[in-house]
Write an enzyme that holds these catalytic residues in place. Structure first.
Site, PDB file in Angstrom:
ATOM      1  N   GLU A 175      -3.754  -5.294  -7.304  1.00 63.30           N
ATOM      2  CA  GLU A 175      -2.847  -6.319  -6.774  1.00 63.30           C
ATOM      3  C   GLU A 175      -2.711  -6.209  -5.266  1.00 63.30           C
ATOM      4  OE1 GLU A 175       0.747  -8.152  -5.242  1.00 63.30           O
ATOM      5  OE2 GLU A 175       0.334  -5.996  -5.303  1.00 63.30           O
ATOM      6  N   GLU A 176      -2.673  -4.979  -4.753  1.00 62.27           N
ATOM      7  CA  GLU A 176      -2.408  -4.773  -3.328  1.00 62.27           C
ATOM      8  C   GLU A 176      -3.540  -5.272  -2.434  1.00 62.27           C
ATOM      9  OE1 GLU A 176       0.322  -4.066  -2.128  1.00 62.27           O
ATOM     10  OE2 GLU A 176       1.462  -2.774  -3.483  1.00 62.27           O
TER      11      GLU A 176
ATOM     12  N   HIS B 253       1.943  -4.572 -11.531  1.00 62.12           N
ATOM     13  CA  HIS B 253       0.673  -3.942 -11.155  1.00 62.12           C
ATOM     14  C   HIS B 253       0.742  -2.425 -11.157  1.00 62.12           C
ATOM     15  CE1 HIS B 253       1.695  -3.073  -6.845  1.00 62.12           C
ATOM     16  NE2 HIS B 253       2.377  -4.199  -6.886  1.00 62.12           N
TER      17      HIS B 253
ATOM     18  N   ASP C 144       7.125   0.312  -5.741  1.00 61.26           N
ATOM     19  CA  ASP C 144       6.190  -0.812  -5.788  1.00 61.26           C
ATOM     20  C   ASP C 144       4.868  -0.280  -6.344  1.00 61.26           C
ATOM     21  OD1 ASP C 144       4.580  -3.023  -5.339  1.00 61.26           O
ATOM     22  OD2 ASP C 144       4.641  -2.864  -3.153  1.00 61.26           O
TER      23      ASP C 144
ATOM     24  N   HIS D 204       7.101  -1.124   0.845  1.00 62.34           N
ATOM     25  CA  HIS D 204       5.873  -0.547   1.399  1.00 62.34           C
ATOM     26  C   HIS D 204       6.147   0.678   2.246  1.00 62.34           C
ATOM     27  CE1 HIS D 204       2.640  -3.875   0.760  1.00 62.34           C
ATOM     28  NE2 HIS D 204       3.451  -3.755  -0.288  1.00 62.34           N
TER      29      HIS D 204
ATOM     30  N   GLU E  98       8.004  -7.628  -9.532  1.00 62.53           N
ATOM     31  CA  GLU E  98       7.718  -6.974  -8.258  1.00 62.53           C
ATOM     32  C   GLU E  98       8.964  -6.339  -7.673  1.00 62.53           C
ATOM     33  OE1 GLU E  98       5.610  -6.048  -6.173  1.00 62.53           O
ATOM     34  OE2 GLU E  98       3.698  -7.030  -6.572  1.00 62.53           O
TER      35      GLU E  98
END
Length: 354
Positions: free
Chosen positions: A221-222, A64, A188, A325, A244
């Site tokens: 995506e998030e 993503h 990410d 994250h 990922e």
């Protein structure tokens, strides 16, 4: 080993909040076009490149483009911005500091702030978050963005409720951690995007794959795997494979120094065992010491697609990542390892293991 680093840094510098991934999209299209037979952007904003293969079922590989970010919720008359998150994170994941407010006309530099530590109970918003006082975890209602501009000036810049706010580019430079690791915000999913683009180059240079391969750089995506779900529904194929970051924590038995992580399940779905076993087998063949994992509190484009009955099969391959994250850390060799496993898998994705 670090031939991928300039591309990764370029992707990290590009702002890509959910639903506004244009800068990242431009890089992905530029890199993908020379390596595939056809490349385009679909109605969901996904970048898609197809490498034509034989008669076997097609495979959709996804990483993503969007990043964790913030959304302006309201603006005070003095130009103070109040925020809500786009994705699952808290102010502590980013820390206080400069942010880029992506106005319609001008990008404004602001400062994510809490307020002075030198305060008492007369400043309850700050007081309640002090560990030695209220001891309440810092959350979005506790912080604000100082812009140094008036409400009128912000309107002229095109800043309004719904404007995206990102961690500023000044805080997006890759740093070397020890001798063997790299750290930055938004690995990410820029690290996995880099691996996807490297794989497209490597696969192009080898034998024709058994079936068509769709490389998909996805949007949103998030906030629910929206772009990946759309691509899974509209593109041919029987398998959606997501790339990922993967959490490295004792509860999963995974380590940042270890090999690629292959997920057997996450919070949304149980991944197809035959796909996961094949990924493990490929990584073993390459001597990469893969790590099998049963993940909780984790979702991907592939698990959203599987849970929504948009793909009959799903798989998840991850780079071992510290502090997902947050300010994330990966091993120098994690991106090449993911690209190598993916390339080997796509050259024979339907081979039985054992």
């Amino acid at each position: 080993m670090t031939v991928y680093r300039p591309l990764l840094q370029e992707l990290l510098f590009a702002y890509g909040p959910c639903g506004q991934e244009d800068a990242v999209r431009d890089v992905c299209l530029r890199e993908l076009r020379p390596e595939v037979d056809e490349a385009w952007t679909d109605p969901a904003g996904n970048v898609i490149g197809v490498l034509r293969g034989g008669d076997a079922p097609a495979v959709r590989v996804m990483a993503h483009m969007d990043e964790l970010s913030m959304l302006v919720k309201r603006i005070d008359a003095d130009g103070t911005l109040h925020l809500t998150p786009l994705g699952t994170m808290y102010p502590g994941n980013f820390g206080l500091g400069p942010v880029a407010v992506l106005g319609q006309h001008t990008t404004v530099c602001g400062m994510l702030a809490l307020g002075s530590e030198h305060t008492t109970q007369e400043s309850p918003r700050i007081w309640r978050t002090k560990p030695d006082q209220g001891d309440k975890a810092l959350d979005w209602p506790d912080v604000y963005v100082f812009t140094g501009l008036t409400g009128t000036e912000l309107r002229h810049a095109g800043v309004a409720p719904g404007t995206r706010v990102c961690v500023d580019r000044s805080r997006r430079t890759l740093v070397d951690v020890g001798n063997d690791y790299l750290g930055c915000y938004f690995l990410d999913d820029r690290a996995a995007l880099t691996a996807l683009l490297c794989c497209a180059r490597d696969l192009r240079g080898g034998a024709t794959p058994p079936g068509d391969v769709y490389f998909v750089c996805t949007t949103n995506e998030e906030i629910g795997g929206i772009g990946g779900g759309y691509a899974s529904r509209t593109l041919p194929g029987e398998l959606t494979l997501a790339l990922e970051v993967g959490p490295t924590e004792p509860e999963y038995g995974t380590q940042v120094a270890g090999g690629p992580i292959v997920a057997y399940s996450d919070a949304l779905c149980v991944y197809d065992k035959s796909v996961a076993d094949r990924l493990m087998d490929m990584a073993d063949e390459l001597g990469l010491a893969p790590q099998a994992a049963v993940l909780g509190a984790f979702e991907s484009d592939a698990s959203h697609a599987k849970a929504g009955a948009l793909t009959p099969q799903a798989g998840l391959l991850c780079l071992p990542t510290l502090s997902t994250h947050g300010f994330e850390v990966i091993a120098h060799g994690a991106i090449p390892a993911m690209a190598d496993v993916l390339t080997g898998f796509l050259r024979d994705p339907w081979r039985e293991v054992g």
